[in-house]
Design an enzyme around this catalytic site. Structure first.
Site, short mmCIF file in Angstrom:
data_model
loop_
_atom_site.label_atom_id
_atom_site.label_comp_id
_atom_site.label_asym_id
_atom_site.label_seq_id
_atom_site.Cartn_x
_atom_site.Cartn_y
_atom_site.Cartn_z
N CYS A 76 0.89 -1.26 -0.20
CA CYS A 76 0.02 0.14 -0.24
C CYS A 76 0.78 1.28 0.07
O CYS A 76 1.84 1.37 0.78
CB CYS A 76 -0.99 0.21 1.24
N GLN A 91 -5.23 -0.59 -4.93
CA GLN A 91 -5.54 -1.77 -5.52
C GLN A 91 -6.47 -1.12 -6.76
O GLN A 91 -6.24 -1.78 -7.88
CB GLN A 91 -6.67 -2.48 -4.72
#
Length: 207
Positions: A97, A138
Site C-alpha cells: 500500500c 488496488q
C-alpha cells in the site's frame, strides 16, 4: 481609462527529480527507523537488518524496473482460429500500500477476447507482477493491468478483477480481519455486454 496591464511573474521551473539514494543512504534510513521505533540498531539481532531490508526492497519493488510492453511484446497468431475468451484466474500477488507501505495480497483474474493473436499465458501472471511490485493502491493496479492489455494486445475486450486483503486494515487502524476488497474493470465488449460480464464472473467463481 485604459486598463492597466500588469506584468505576470514567470512560473517557477518544475523541480528536478531527485536522484535515487545510494544503498548506503537507504541502509542509514532503515537504521533511523529502527531507532525511531525504539530499538537499538546496533544490537546483535539488528546489525544486519538495514542491509537485509534494502536487499528485500530491491525484490519487493522490482516492478519499477520492468516494462509491461516488453512482457506483452510477443504474441501468437497460429491458434487455429480461436477467438473466444481467454481467462487466467487465481493469479497470486503481493503488493504494498502506498499510503502505509504495508502489504496487501490476494488474487487477480484476467480475461480478454483476442483480436489479432494471443499472448503466452504466463505473461499475464508476469504482467500482474510488474504492477504489484510497486507502491500501489488496488484501484490503480486494476486500471494499470487492463490498460496494459488494451494498449499492447488490442483485444475486443478485457476484464480484470482483483480481490485482496489489506494489512493496513488488519494490522492497524480498524483492525478488521478477513475483510476482502474487490475491484474490477471492464473494457470493450465486456463493458458493452452484460452477458459477457456475467460469463466472466461465473468463470472466476465470483457469483
Amino acid at each position: 481609462m485604459d486598463a492597466q496591464i500588469k506584468s505576470l511573474k514567470p512560473l517557477p521551473a518544475p523541480a528536478e527529480p531527485s536522484a535515487r539514494p545510494s544503498r548506503e543512504e537507504a541502509e542509514a534510513a532503515v537504521r533511523t527507523l529502527i531507532a525511531w521505533a525504539g530499538d537499538d540498531p546496533d544490537r546483535e539481532g539488528l546489525r544486519e537488518t538495514p542491509s537485509r531490508v534494502v536487499k528485500a526492497y530491491g525484490e519487493l519493488f522490482s516492478g519499477y524496473g520492468q516494462d509491461a510492453r516488453e512482457v506483452l511484446s510477443k504474441t501468437f497468431r497460429d491458434v487455429g482460429g480461436y477467438d473466444d475468451l481467454v481467462l487466467v484466474k487465481d493469479i497470486p500477488f503481493y503488493a504494498h500500500c502506498e499510503h502505509h507501505m504495508v502489504p496487501f495480497y490476494g488474487k487477480a483474474h484476467i480475461a480478454y477476447l483476442p483480436h489479432d493473436g494471443v499472448v503466452g499465458l504466463s505473461k499475464l501472471a508476469r504482467l500482474v507482477e510488474v504492477f504489484a511490485r510497486r507502491l500501489q493502491t488496488q484501484e490503480t493496479m486494476t486500471a494499470q493491468i487492463v490498460d496494459a492489455i488494451n494498449e499492447n494486445l488490442g483485444p475486443r475486450g478485457a476484464a480484470v478483477l482483483l480481490e485482496a486483503e489489506h494489512m493496513c486494515m488488519t494490522m492497524r487502524g480498524v483492525k478488521a480481519h478477513d475483510v476482502k476488497t474487490v475491484t474490477h474493470r471492464f473494457t470493450g465488449v465486456f463493458a458493452e455486454d452484460r452477458r459477457e460480464q456475467d460469463r466472466f464472473f461465473a468463470m472466476v467463481g465470483h457469483r
